[in-house]
Design a protein around this motif. Structure first.
Motif, short mmCIF file in Angstrom:
data_model
loop_
_atom_site.label_atom_id
_atom_site.label_comp_id
_atom_site.label_asym_id
_atom_site.label_seq_id
_atom_site.Cartn_x
_atom_site.Cartn_y
_atom_site.Cartn_z
N ALA B 91 31.53 63.87 -16.04
CA ALA B 91 32.11 63.13 -17.26
C ALA B 91 31.38 62.99 -18.48
CB ALA B 91 32.03 61.91 -16.49
N PHE B 92 29.76 63.22 -18.52
CA PHE B 92 28.71 62.76 -19.66
C PHE B 92 28.69 64.00 -20.45
CE2 PHE B 92 24.62 63.18 -21.76
CZ PHE B 92 24.85 62.40 -23.06
N ALA B 93 28.40 65.67 -19.42
CA ALA B 93 29.04 66.85 -20.53
C ALA B 93 30.63 66.85 -20.51
CB ALA B 93 28.63 67.82 -19.41
N ASN B 94 31.77 66.56 -19.91
CA ASN B 94 33.52 67.53 -20.74
C ASN B 94 32.92 65.99 -21.81
OD1 ASN B 94 34.09 68.20 -18.69
ND2 ASN B 94 34.51 66.86 -17.08
N LYS B 95 32.73 64.10 -22.40
CA LYS B 95 33.27 63.80 -23.01
C LYS B 95 32.24 64.30 -24.46
CE LYS B 95 34.71 59.88 -24.44
NZ LYS B 95 36.17 59.71 -24.32
N ALA B 185 30.86 75.75 -22.69
CA ALA B 185 30.10 76.27 -21.01
C ALA B 185 28.59 76.19 -21.13
CB ALA B 185 30.97 78.08 -21.07
N MET B 186 28.09 77.03 -22.59
CA MET B 186 26.78 76.60 -22.57
C MET B 186 26.35 75.23 -22.03
SD MET B 186 24.32 78.58 -21.62
CE MET B 186 22.40 78.20 -22.14
N LEU B 187 26.72 74.13 -23.09
CA LEU B 187 26.31 72.94 -23.13
C LEU B 187 26.67 72.23 -21.69
CD1 LEU B 187 25.43 70.07 -24.95
CD2 LEU B 187 27.75 69.75 -25.83
#
Lengths: 210, 210
Positions: B91-95, B185-187
């Motif tokens: 969820a964090f990465a998505n945000k 994607a890398m992030l």
DNA sequence: ACGAGTTCTTGACAGTCGTCCAAAGAATCG
DNA sequence: CGATTCTTTGGACGACTGTCAAGAACTCGT
């Protein structure tokens, strides 16, 4: 034809101009560095810039590329001279602190130019090339570190560079904000914290492929 | 005296002006955002700026502070809604990716202003306050992550923020350079790599103090 | 030492910048 | 309604910008 080939003299003047420009850029930042100010901090007058460079953009791009040259080998001595993993970490941290102390204006200029490249496309390629060089430079340190520790790397080069660049930027900002000693001490601590994280716990035999 | 208290109206106009200024700043960057350009992208004329603000510096500082307000709570929903450690990371990465897509101009403005603060002292305090806020925001995510994982944090808040800020900046730069999907994607990958590193391996019983 | 080619200075140009101000316009009061 | 205050406009200012061109100063082979 002139005695000494004129190409060399031309290029030498260009380099001298670029050196002056880099000093001014490091002092004033990209936004406030006018061609007149750059020329004032040089042995030349403001008009000479357009004799050696087509326009301001070309000068700036040359500055960026010349800046790159002094960067790429900064930590190669650390890589070559270190004999233990722990020693490399300390030497690396020391060198990072040393370059903050000695070349803070150049470093803030780099972050300035990289930020500008998010707005102006003509800076993007040059900034990207420098970023790649710094990434490779960082990776040489980390792979040597892994060698000395007899371990494998746990993170890809880009990630390692990203996280080290983040804390370096932080330290530079703190250093320039008047907290010189605290910033350098914190950077040393952070480097010693983060470097071990770039290695896998398992030294030699990794699971997975036979 | 006016009917509706004039203080509110005054402040509302200020906020409207600052909003317009932030849009322009995000589009052109700090260096190329003139007061006339800012006014052009607003319902007002260029002279009105000096009716609500003493000078350009005051306007910019207000912009920075208003920008901060929209930042500080960006990931609190992630913290509140996540029920597992792995879920929180995703969820964090998505945000993080979402805010790059939705608000790239504001983010590049932030990095621009922070770089400017290395040259201009009047920006330093405001930039430092935002950095602190972002650090606290990141720390709320990481402590919640540690809670959900039943583990302890392994790194201090500043270090965690520094390394995450580094890879985020990298992703933003890549995103703005036309490599949108690769950068995002890398992030995502980097966040899932780095978050576990913020935790200590030992979940509950730590060595050392009895 | 002359003259051609290179290098550099100087001043001017068209813009743009932040700032200020006089006056027009809008809003609100007795 | 007239009168007073608040808001907004658009032009003017001096300073600064990048760019350019004319000519002075210099270099160097002959």
């Amino acid at each position: 034809m002139a005695r000494a080939n004129p190409i060399d003299k031309h290029d030498a003047r260009r380099r001298a101009l670029v050196d002056s420009a880099l000093r001014t850029l490091g002092e004033l930042g990209y936004a406030k560095s006018s061609l007149r100010e750059i020329a004032n901090n040089s042995p030349f007058s403001h008009g000479v810039v357009h004799y050696y460079f087509q326009n301001k953009v070309e000068l700036i791009v040359y500055c960026v590329k010349q800046y790159k040259a002094v960067c790429v080998t900064r930590y190669d001595g650390v890589v070559a001279d270190s004999t233990t993993a722990a020693g490399l970490v300390v030497a690396f941290a020391n060198k990072l602190c040393e370059t903050i102390v000695d070349e803070a204006p150049m470093h803030r200029l780099w972050y300035d130019l990289r930020a500008q490249s998010m707005f102006e496309e003509y800076l993007r390629e040059a900034a990207h090339q420098i970023d790649r060089s710094l990434e490779e430079m960082t990776w040489r340190v980390v792979t040597r570190y892994a060698d000395l520790a007899g371990a494998e790397t746990a993170l890809p080069p880009l990630t390692v560079y990203g996280m080290l660049d983040g804390v370096f930027q932080q330290a530079l900002l703190g250093y320039l904000s008047g907290q010189e000693q605290e910033a350098l001490a914190m950077l040393r601590k952070q480097v010693s914290e983060l470097m071990p994280l770039t290695l896998r716990s398992t030294p030699t035999d990794a699971p997975g492929v036979a």
